[in-house]
Design a protein around this motif. Structure first.
Motif, PDB file in Angstrom:
ATOM      1  N   MET A  12     -45.309 -96.367 -31.803  1.00 47.63           N
ATOM      2  CA  MET A  12     -44.696 -97.683 -31.810  1.00 47.63           C
ATOM      3  C   MET A  12     -45.055 -98.386 -33.111  1.00 47.63           C
ATOM      4  SD  MET A  12     -45.397-100.724 -29.098  1.00 47.63           S
ATOM      5  CE  MET A  12     -44.899-102.415 -29.419  1.00 47.63           C
ATOM      6  N   PRO A  13     -44.052 -98.935 -33.839  1.00 45.13           N
ATOM      7  CA  PRO A  13     -44.349 -99.686 -35.058  1.00 45.13           C
ATOM      8  C   PRO A  13     -44.967-101.027 -34.676  1.00 45.13           C
ATOM      9  CG  PRO A  13     -42.012 -99.802 -34.567  1.00 45.13           C
ATOM     10  CD  PRO A  13     -42.622 -98.874 -33.551  1.00 45.13           C
ATOM     11  N   LEU A  14     -46.273-101.011 -34.412  1.00 49.42           N
ATOM     12  CA  LEU A  14     -46.932-102.135 -33.765  1.00 49.42           C
ATOM     13  C   LEU A  14     -46.863-103.416 -34.578  1.00 49.42           C
ATOM     14  CD1 LEU A  14     -50.054-100.224 -32.465  1.00 49.42           C
ATOM     15  CD2 LEU A  14     -47.932-100.730 -31.267  1.00 49.42           C
ATOM     16  N   GLU A  15     -46.867-103.284 -35.888  1.00 49.43           N
ATOM     17  CA  GLU A  15     -46.845-104.482 -36.711  1.00 49.43           C
ATOM     18  C   GLU A  15     -45.535-105.252 -36.586  1.00 49.43           C
ATOM     19  OE1 GLU A  15     -45.250-101.107 -39.139  1.00 49.43           O
ATOM     20  OE2 GLU A  15     -46.905-101.452 -37.752  1.00 49.43           O
ATOM     21  N   ASP A  16     -44.516-104.603 -36.028  1.00 48.86           N
ATOM     22  CA  ASP A  16     -43.207-105.243 -35.906  1.00 48.86           C
ATOM     23  C   ASP A  16     -43.008-105.982 -34.586  1.00 48.86           C
ATOM     24  OD1 ASP A  16     -42.504-104.369 -38.386  1.00 48.86           O
ATOM     25  OD2 ASP A  16     -41.307-102.666 -37.689  1.00 48.86           O
ATOM     26  N   TYR A  17     -43.986-105.913 -33.677  1.00 45.20           N
ATOM     27  CA  TYR A  17     -43.803-106.490 -32.339  1.00 45.20           C
ATOM     28  C   TYR A  17     -44.969-107.367 -31.938  1.00 45.20           C
ATOM     29  CZ  TYR A  17     -39.994-103.204 -31.953  1.00 45.20           C
ATOM     30  OH  TYR A  17     -38.833-102.512 -32.184  1.00 45.20           O
ATOM     31  N   GLU A  18     -44.657-108.331 -31.113  1.00 47.59           N
ATOM     32  CA  GLU A  18     -45.660-109.202 -30.516  1.00 47.59           C
ATOM     33  C   GLU A  18     -45.386-109.284 -29.018  1.00 47.59           C
ATOM     34  OE1 GLU A  18     -46.984-113.928 -30.549  1.00 47.59           O
ATOM     35  OE2 GLU A  18     -45.149-113.266 -31.572  1.00 47.59           O
ATOM     36  N   ILE A  19     -46.440-109.173 -28.219  1.00 47.60           N
ATOM     37  CA  ILE A  19     -46.309-109.403 -26.784  1.00 47.60           C
ATOM     38  C   ILE A  19     -47.047-110.696 -26.470  1.00 47.60           C
ATOM     39  CG2 ILE A  19     -46.764-108.536 -24.464  1.00 47.60           C
ATOM     40  CD1 ILE A  19     -46.612-105.723 -25.586  1.00 47.60           C
ATOM     41  N   ARG A  20     -46.356-111.603 -25.803  1.00 48.32           N
ATOM     42  CA  ARG A  20     -46.923-112.936 -25.583  1.00 48.32           C
ATOM     43  C   ARG A  20     -46.369-113.537 -24.296  1.00 48.32           C
ATOM     44  NH1 ARG A  20     -42.837-116.393 -26.346  1.00 48.32           N
ATOM     45  NH2 ARG A  20     -41.262-116.024 -27.949  1.00 48.32           N
ATOM     46  N   HIS A  21     -47.013-114.612 -23.853  1.00 48.26           N
ATOM     47  CA  HIS A  21     -46.504-115.390 -22.734  1.00 48.26           C
ATOM     48  C   HIS A  21     -45.201-116.087 -23.148  1.00 48.26           C
ATOM     49  CE1 HIS A  21     -50.199-115.260 -20.188  1.00 48.26           C
ATOM     50  NE2 HIS A  21     -50.748-114.996 -21.353  1.00 48.26           N
ATOM     51  N   VAL A  22     -44.291-116.224 -22.203  1.00 46.69           N
ATOM     52  CA  VAL A  22     -43.100-117.022 -22.496  1.00 46.69           C
ATOM     53  C   VAL A  22     -43.498-118.483 -22.603  1.00 46.69           C
ATOM     54  CG1 VAL A  22     -41.521-115.444 -21.319  1.00 46.69           C
ATOM     55  CG2 VAL A  22     -42.508-117.358 -20.055  1.00 46.69           C
ATOM     56  N   GLU A  23     -42.787-119.202 -23.430  1.00 46.48           N
ATOM     57  CA  GLU A  23     -42.960-120.646 -23.507  1.00 46.48           C
ATOM     58  C   GLU A  23     -42.033-121.307 -22.490  1.00 46.48           C
ATOM     59  OE1 GLU A  23     -42.306-121.686 -27.568  1.00 46.48           O
ATOM     60  OE2 GLU A  23     -43.896-120.345 -28.313  1.00 46.48           O
ATOM     61  N   GLU A  24     -42.399-122.500 -22.066  1.00 46.41           N
ATOM     62  CA  GLU A  24     -41.661-123.151 -20.982  1.00 46.41           C
ATOM     63  C   GLU A  24     -40.176-123.285 -21.302  1.00 46.41           C
ATOM     64  OE1 GLU A  24     -42.650-123.902 -17.841  1.00 46.41           O
ATOM     65  OE2 GLU A  24     -44.374-122.738 -18.503  1.00 46.41           O
ATOM     66  N   GLN A  25     -39.842-123.614 -22.532  1.00 43.93           N
ATOM     67  CA  GLN A  25     -38.435-123.797 -22.885  1.00 43.93           C
ATOM     68  C   GLN A  25     -37.663-122.482 -22.899  1.00 43.93           C
ATOM     69  OE1 GLN A  25     -40.998-124.344 -24.910  1.00 43.93           O
ATOM     70  NE2 GLN A  25     -40.611-123.654 -27.006  1.00 43.93           N
ATOM     71  N   GLU A  26     -38.400-121.355 -22.882  1.00 40.88           N
ATOM     72  CA  GLU A  26     -37.741-120.048 -22.882  1.00 40.88           C
ATOM     73  C   GLU A  26     -37.444-119.540 -21.472  1.00 40.88           C
ATOM     74  OE1 GLU A  26     -39.565-117.808 -26.780  1.00 40.88           O
ATOM     75  OE2 GLU A  26     -40.888-118.069 -25.059  1.00 40.88           O
ATOM     76  N   ARG A  27     -38.029-120.162 -20.468  1.00 38.21           N
ATOM     77  CA  ARG A  27     -37.902-119.637 -19.111  1.00 38.21           C
ATOM     78  C   ARG A  27     -36.450-119.486 -18.627  1.00 38.21           C
ATOM     79  NH1 ARG A  27     -42.197-118.693 -15.929  1.00 38.21           N
ATOM     80  NH2 ARG A  27     -44.255-119.285 -16.705  1.00 38.21           N
ATOM     81  N   PRO A  28     -35.556-120.460 -18.887  1.00 40.48           N
ATOM     82  CA  PRO A  28     -34.171-120.262 -18.434  1.00 40.48           C
ATOM     83  C   PRO A  28     -33.515-118.999 -18.987  1.00 40.48           C
ATOM     84  CG  PRO A  28     -34.536-122.559 -18.993  1.00 40.48           C
ATOM     85  CD  PRO A  28     -35.769-121.806 -19.450  1.00 40.48           C
ATOM     86  N   SER A  29     -33.949-118.563 -20.177  1.00 38.55           N
ATOM     87  CA  SER A  29     -33.344-117.374 -20.778  1.00 38.55           C
ATOM     88  C   SER A  29     -33.736-116.095 -20.047  1.00 38.55           C
ATOM     89  CB  SER A  29     -33.734-117.259 -22.250  1.00 38.55           C
ATOM     90  OG  SER A  29     -35.117-116.927 -22.395  1.00 38.55           O
ATOM     91  N   ILE A  30     -34.844-116.138 -19.274  1.00 40.89           N
ATOM     92  CA  ILE A  30     -35.270-114.952 -18.534  1.00 40.89           C
ATOM     93  C   ILE A  30     -34.159-114.494 -17.594  1.00 40.89           C
ATOM     94  CG2 ILE A  30     -36.924-114.031 -16.864  1.00 40.89           C
ATOM     95  CD1 ILE A  30     -38.936-116.115 -17.932  1.00 40.89           C
ATOM     96  N   LEU A  31     -33.514-115.456 -16.937  1.00 44.02           N
ATOM     97  CA  LEU A  31     -32.456-115.104 -15.989  1.00 44.02           C
ATOM     98  C   LEU A  31     -31.275-114.461 -16.692  1.00 44.02           C
ATOM     99  CD1 LEU A  31     -32.637-118.317 -13.799  1.00 44.02           C
ATOM    100  CD2 LEU A  31     -33.261-116.006 -13.074  1.00 44.02           C
ATOM    101  N   ASP A  32     -30.926-114.956 -17.882  1.00 43.29           N
ATOM    102  CA  ASP A  32     -29.826-114.351 -18.635  1.00 43.29           C
ATOM    103  C   ASP A  32     -30.172-112.925 -19.046  1.00 43.29           C
ATOM    104  OD1 ASP A  32     -28.341-116.707 -18.443  1.00 43.29           O
ATOM    105  OD2 ASP A  32     -29.235-117.522 -20.270  1.00 43.29           O
ATOM    106  N   HIS A  33     -31.406-112.728 -19.542  1.00 40.25           N
ATOM    107  CA  HIS A  33     -31.848-111.382 -19.901  1.00 40.25           C
ATOM    108  C   HIS A  33     -31.837-110.476 -18.672  1.00 40.25           C
ATOM    109  CE1 HIS A  33     -32.873-112.474 -23.927  1.00 40.25           C
ATOM    110  NE2 HIS A  33     -33.876-113.260 -23.594  1.00 40.25           N
ATOM    111  N   MET A  34     -32.281-111.010 -17.542  1.00 44.26           N
ATOM    112  CA  MET A  34     -32.371-110.223 -16.316  1.00 44.26           C
ATOM    113  C   MET A  34     -30.995-109.723 -15.878  1.00 44.26           C
ATOM    114  SD  MET A  34     -33.626-111.539 -12.581  1.00 44.26           S
ATOM    115  CE  MET A  34     -32.135-112.562 -12.462  1.00 44.26           C
ATOM    116  N   MET A  35     -29.996-110.601 -15.922  1.00 44.74           N
ATOM    117  CA  MET A  35     -28.657-110.206 -15.467  1.00 44.74           C
ATOM    118  C   MET A  35     -28.001-109.246 -16.464  1.00 44.74           C
ATOM    119  SD  MET A  35     -28.536-111.603 -12.573  1.00 44.74           S
ATOM    120  CE  MET A  35     -26.873-111.039 -12.173  1.00 44.74           C
ATOM    121  N   GLU A  36     -28.237-109.461 -17.744  1.00 37.99           N
ATOM    122  CA  GLU A  36     -27.601-108.612 -18.755  1.00 37.99           C
ATOM    123  C   GLU A  36     -28.223-107.232 -18.821  1.00 37.99           C
ATOM    124  OE1 GLU A  36     -26.695-108.485 -23.588  1.00 37.99           O
ATOM    125  OE2 GLU A  36     -27.654-110.266 -22.682  1.00 37.99           O
ATOM    126  N   HIS A  37     -29.546-107.153 -18.702  1.00 33.05           N
ATOM    127  CA  HIS A  37     -30.224-105.887 -18.951  1.00 33.05           C
ATOM    128  C   HIS A  37     -30.803-105.235 -17.697  1.00 33.05           C
ATOM    129  CE1 HIS A  37     -29.822-106.448 -23.263  1.00 33.05           C
ATOM    130  NE2 HIS A  37     -30.294-107.675 -23.131  1.00 33.05           N
TER     131      HIS A  37
END
Length: 243
Positions: A12-37
């Motif tokens: 994995m090209p580790l320097e190219d990725y970050e794993i982090r907690h979602v921010e509160e303003q990002e939470r609505p997008s989780i549902l869109d990602h969930m339905m699409e993917h």
């Protein structure tokens, strides 16, 4: 230790990725990602609904999608969620959506365990799927009975890597991130079921052990019919990691 060090052996090209907690303003997008993917690609979902799709109306199909989104809205808005982000583009490459579950025997802990079957849905087809497939899988192992001293556990509800970001070790890294977070919260066990061979391998790499395996042909609808009749054989591993 660098939090991505554990994934270096998976190219994995580790320097190219970050794993982090979602921010509160990002939470609505989780549902869109969930339905699409996730909804569009998860094995036991797509296998069943592709089978029945020709026999249902467009309105029934829309109700199924709306009901799936409805069930997960409260989870997406309130439970922990972690994003994998591609640093150069700032695109979300995947996510992991866990649910905190509390042992009902500890009366000092106010239970907020979320049961999908408790949510009234407008799609009877989706309700039956949750009751006859998902709830059966989730109740197949009683972790609080096996480990009565554990107060809280973490249920990995979804692991989803988006199509352009597969084969980079992201699933393994994200599951490990969830385990590390669970340990930091004094959570005693992390569990989930993994319907794809890739997710299963990722879980095994970080130390998950199989507790039970369920034959997809064992699921029956309320009338007793085999729900996955005519589909390919498939075994679903129910797995856990003791923190």
């Amino acid at each position: 230790m660098d939090r991505f060090e554990y994934a270096r052996s998976y190219s994995m090209p580790l320097e190219d990725y970050e794993i982090r907690h979602v921010e509160e303003q990002e939470r609505p997008s989780i549902l869109d990602h969930m339905m699409e993917h996730f909804f569009a690609n998860e094995y036991i979902l797509t296998t069943y609904f592709e089978k029945i799709r020709p026999s249902i109306s467009e309105q029934q199909w829309q109700d199924i999608k709306d009901s799936f989104r409805q069930v997960h809205e409260d989870i997406a808005m309130n439970e922990p969620c972690f994003f994998a982000v591609h640093r150069p583009t700032r695109e979300v490459a995947g996510y992991i959506l866990p649910i905190i579950e509390r042992n009902p025997k500890f009366t000092s802990i106010e239970s907020n365990n979320r049961e999908k079957g408790d949510v009234p849905l407008k799609s009877e087809i989706m309700s039956n799927w949750f009751a006859c497939v998902l709830d059966v899988i989730c109740s197949s192992v009683d972790y609080f009975k096996l480990y009565p001293e554990i107060e809280t556990i973490l249920d990995i509800d979804m692991v989803c890597i988006f199509p352009n970001y597969g084969n980079r070790g992201l699933a393994t890294a994200m599951i490990r991130f969830a385990i590390d977070w669970a340990k930091s919260q004094k959570i005693g066990l992390v569990h989930g079921f993994f319907t794809s061979q890739y997710a299963r391998r990722a879980a095994e790499r970080v130390g998950f052990k199989s507790c039970k395996e369920l034959d997809i042909m064992s699921f029956r609808d309320p009338e007793g019919n085999v729900m996955y009749a005519g589909t390919k054989p498939h075994v679903i591993p129910v797995m856990a990691y003791l923190c």
